[in-house]
Design a protein around this motif. Structure first.
Motif, PDB file in Angstrom:
ATOM      1  N   ASP A  46       0.819  -1.214   0.000  1.00 32.93           N
ATOM      2  CA  ASP A  46       0.000   0.000   0.000  1.00 32.93           C
ATOM      3  C   ASP A  46       0.855   1.268   0.000  1.00 32.93           C
ATOM      4  OD1 ASP A  46      -2.655  -1.331   2.138  1.00 32.93           O
ATOM      5  OD2 ASP A  46      -2.321  -1.480  -0.021  1.00 32.93           O
ATOM      6  N   SER A  47       1.976   1.207   0.673  1.00 30.34           N
ATOM      7  CA  SER A  47       2.825   2.396   0.809  1.00 30.34           C
ATOM      8  C   SER A  47       3.454   2.848  -0.508  1.00 30.34           C
ATOM      9  CB  SER A  47       3.917   2.140   1.839  1.00 30.34           C
ATOM     10  OG  SER A  47       4.708   1.027   1.442  1.00 30.34           O
ATOM     11  N   LYS A  83       1.901   1.998  -3.744  1.00 30.52           N
ATOM     12  CA  LYS A  83       0.947   1.971  -4.851  1.00 30.52           C
ATOM     13  C   LYS A  83       0.843   3.344  -5.499  1.00 30.52           C
ATOM     14  CE  LYS A  83      -2.008  -1.857  -3.391  1.00 30.52           C
ATOM     15  NZ  LYS A  83      -3.322  -2.268  -2.839  1.00 30.52           N
TER      16      LYS A  83
END
Length: 124
Positions: free
Chosen positions: A62-63, A65
């Motif tokens: 997520d960090s 994307k």
């Protein structure tokens, strides 16, 4: 047996870009799931991006994307990590990893082969 050699790390200002390469030696590179991990001082090694053996599936933490992409060129036995919009918190040693098999591996213990790592430093 697979040997992995990373290149492309360095010092970059926040907002900049870098492309890391991981060259693999050995046979049957296309039969290996590949991943890029990073480890910052005092932190655990974490999976940043992963790619299946034919490149059909990818995983991004997520960090990263929207900022990082992973690709592979099986004809060149190379996997790439394109990093853009870099942030100081991306600073870490980046490791390339390989594991025989089709699907993406998520934990460090799932990978059999590792490169020596390349330092990425993002200044603010």
């Amino acid at each position: 047996q697979v040997q992995l050699v990373e290149s492309g790390g360095g010092l970059v200002q926040a907002g900049g870009s870098l492309r890391l390469s991981c060259a693999a030696s050995g046979r049957s590179f296309s039969r290996y799931s590949m991943g890029w991990f990073r480890q910052a001082p005092g932190k655990e090694r974490e999976l940043v991006v992963g790619i299946s053996w034919l490149g059909g599936r990818t995983y991004l933490a997520d960090s990263v994307k929207g900022r990082f992409t992973i690709s592979r060129d099986n004809a060149k036995n190379t996997v790439y990590l394109q990093m853009s919009s870099l942030k100081p918190e991306d600073t870490a040693v980046y490791y390339c990893a390989a594991d025989p098999g089709a699907g993406i591996r998520f934990g460090p213990s799932e990978y059999d082969y590792w490169g020596q790592g390349t330092q990425v430093t993002v200044s603010s």
